[in-house]
Design a protein around this motif. Sequence first.
Motif, mmCIF file in Angstrom:
data_model
loop_
_atom_site.group_PDB
_atom_site.id
_atom_site.type_symbol
_atom_site.label_atom_id
_atom_site.label_comp_id
_atom_site.label_asym_id
_atom_site.label_seq_id
_atom_site.Cartn_x
_atom_site.Cartn_y
_atom_site.Cartn_z
ATOM 1 N N UNK A 15 -15.873 -3.242 -5.205
ATOM 2 C CA UNK A 15 -16.143 -4.454 -4.431
ATOM 3 C C UNK A 15 -15.154 -5.532 -4.859
ATOM 4 N N UNK A 16 -14.588 -6.214 -3.866
ATOM 5 C CA UNK A 16 -13.433 -7.059 -4.121
ATOM 6 C C UNK A 16 -13.654 -8.291 -4.969
ATOM 7 N N UNK A 17 -14.877 -8.795 -5.042
ATOM 8 C CA UNK A 17 -15.122 -10.023 -5.788
ATOM 9 C C UNK A 17 -15.292 -9.831 -7.272
ATOM 10 N N UNK A 18 -15.284 -8.581 -7.717
ATOM 11 C CA UNK A 18 -15.464 -8.244 -9.134
ATOM 12 C C UNK A 18 -14.667 -6.980 -9.390
ATOM 13 N N UNK A 19 -13.350 -7.125 -9.476
ATOM 14 C CA UNK A 19 -12.485 -5.951 -9.562
ATOM 15 C C UNK A 19 -11.184 -6.292 -10.267
ATOM 16 N N UNK A 20 -10.567 -5.275 -10.835
ATOM 17 C CA UNK A 20 -9.271 -5.444 -11.487
ATOM 18 C C UNK A 20 -8.394 -4.241 -11.148
ATOM 19 N N UNK A 21 -7.094 -4.489 -11.009
ATOM 20 C CA UNK A 21 -6.134 -3.437 -10.687
ATOM 21 C C UNK A 21 -4.886 -3.624 -11.527
ATOM 22 N N UNK A 22 -4.186 -2.527 -11.753
ATOM 23 C CA UNK A 22 -2.863 -2.644 -12.356
ATOM 24 C C UNK A 22 -1.968 -3.399 -11.382
ATOM 25 N N UNK A 23 -1.286 -4.397 -11.907
ATOM 26 C CA UNK A 23 -0.492 -5.262 -11.028
ATOM 27 C C UNK A 23 0.566 -4.477 -10.269
ATOM 28 N N UNK A 24 1.240 -3.557 -10.951
ATOM 29 C CA UNK A 24 2.286 -2.803 -10.269
ATOM 30 C C UNK A 24 1.708 -1.885 -9.194
ATOM 31 N N UNK A 33 -4.568 7.505 -1.879
ATOM 32 C CA UNK A 33 -3.823 8.395 -0.994
ATOM 33 C C UNK A 33 -2.353 8.423 -1.388
ATOM 34 N N UNK A 34 -1.855 7.271 -1.795
ATOM 35 C CA UNK A 34 -0.451 7.163 -2.197
ATOM 36 C C UNK A 34 -0.201 7.887 -3.514
ATOM 37 N N UNK A 35 -1.181 7.836 -4.434
ATOM 38 C CA UNK A 35 -1.075 8.482 -5.749
ATOM 39 C C UNK A 35 -2.345 9.288 -5.997
ATOM 40 N N UNK A 36 -2.373 10.544 -5.598
ATOM 41 C CA UNK A 36 -3.598 11.360 -5.704
ATOM 42 C C UNK A 36 -4.183 11.449 -7.105
ATOM 43 N N UNK A 73 -0.874 -2.762 -7.240
ATOM 44 C CA UNK A 73 -1.127 -3.634 -6.092
ATOM 45 C C UNK A 73 0.156 -3.870 -5.308
ATOM 46 N N UNK A 74 1.198 -4.286 -6.007
ATOM 47 C CA UNK A 74 2.452 -4.590 -5.318
ATOM 48 C C UNK A 74 3.120 -3.324 -4.794
ATOM 49 N N UNK A 75 3.003 -2.220 -5.558
ATOM 50 C CA UNK A 75 3.643 -0.979 -5.138
ATOM 51 C C UNK A 75 3.017 -0.377 -3.898
ATOM 52 N N UNK A 76 1.715 -0.603 -3.707
ATOM 53 C CA UNK A 76 1.020 -0.062 -2.539
ATOM 54 C C UNK A 76 1.090 -0.990 -1.336
ATOM 55 N N UNK A 77 1.768 -2.125 -1.478
ATOM 56 C CA UNK A 77 1.887 -3.054 -0.360
ATOM 57 C C UNK A 77 0.791 -4.083 -0.264
#
Length: 315
Positions: free
Chosen positions: A155-164, A201-204, A166-170
Amino acid sequence: MKTSVVICVYTEERWDDIREAVESVRAQRRAPHELILVVDHNPDLRLKLKHEYPDAIVVANAHDQGLSGGKNTGAEIATGDIVAYLDDDAVADPGWLEALEEGFQQPGTVGVGGRTSPLWATGRRPRWFPHEFDWTVGCSYTGMPARRARVRNVMGGNAAFRRDAVTGAGGFRSGIGRSVQGRKSRPLGCEETEFCIRLTQRSPDAVIWYEPAAVIGHKVSAQRSRFAYLRTRCYAEGLSKALVAASVGAGDGLSSERSYATRTLPLGVLRGLGAALRGDLAGLGRAGAIVVGLAWTTWGYVVGTVRLKLRGGAS
């Protein structure tokens, strides 16, 4: 590991909420690398925040108006390894950031989401409101894992992602999530669902975790506690699911929803009816709300799918 916390904001009407969200980030046991406030096309609010929080990075949304553009701006500005997103009307527990970061110790992890509990403005949960539909108010719901587990999306309001990642997937796709035109907004969602599916999908080999130890409280206004809002939000969710299915395919786009609709919701109806038989008449309301919520979501999905087909035929 360095984590940049991003809070996307858009209106002065949430000034007190924004302040509480910021203070909850400042009170984390594990301090963030930086705090980024992304202001959605509101110069006055941006200036006010710059004055109030000189130690924070306050920037304008550099993309299309809406939550997706704000999240993308935050990821582009961030200098941390991880980008953590917190809703502007949420309050993070002191161990929130620490729990999110711990999830990234697992090999292949690209995203971690936490548990979001409702903070009802009315003081308590409406008795008719089913736990299975807490997602309509941006909160974790019955049917989600009780312990750390691999999931399709967070859920988007409580989430974290590797920065690269996010940017790498567009980044997050505009046109799916919530946006505000003037003072009117249709309560759409699913920008994080579409993004998470596209990411894997981009990185299985990529892994996304749900970590219930990463807890926030999300404020639920009195208006969002009404049955009319639940119906509206469910219909909007159906519209958004149609966009997600068109973007990433119905197989991945509706995989979790099939189990939810065929297992979680029927059990919720049975629980409501059982409670009513035991004397809790509000159980009838919960069972009825589940049936209506599913119907409105399905109708929204059908309408959204037909609209997309008509547009495709017109082009």
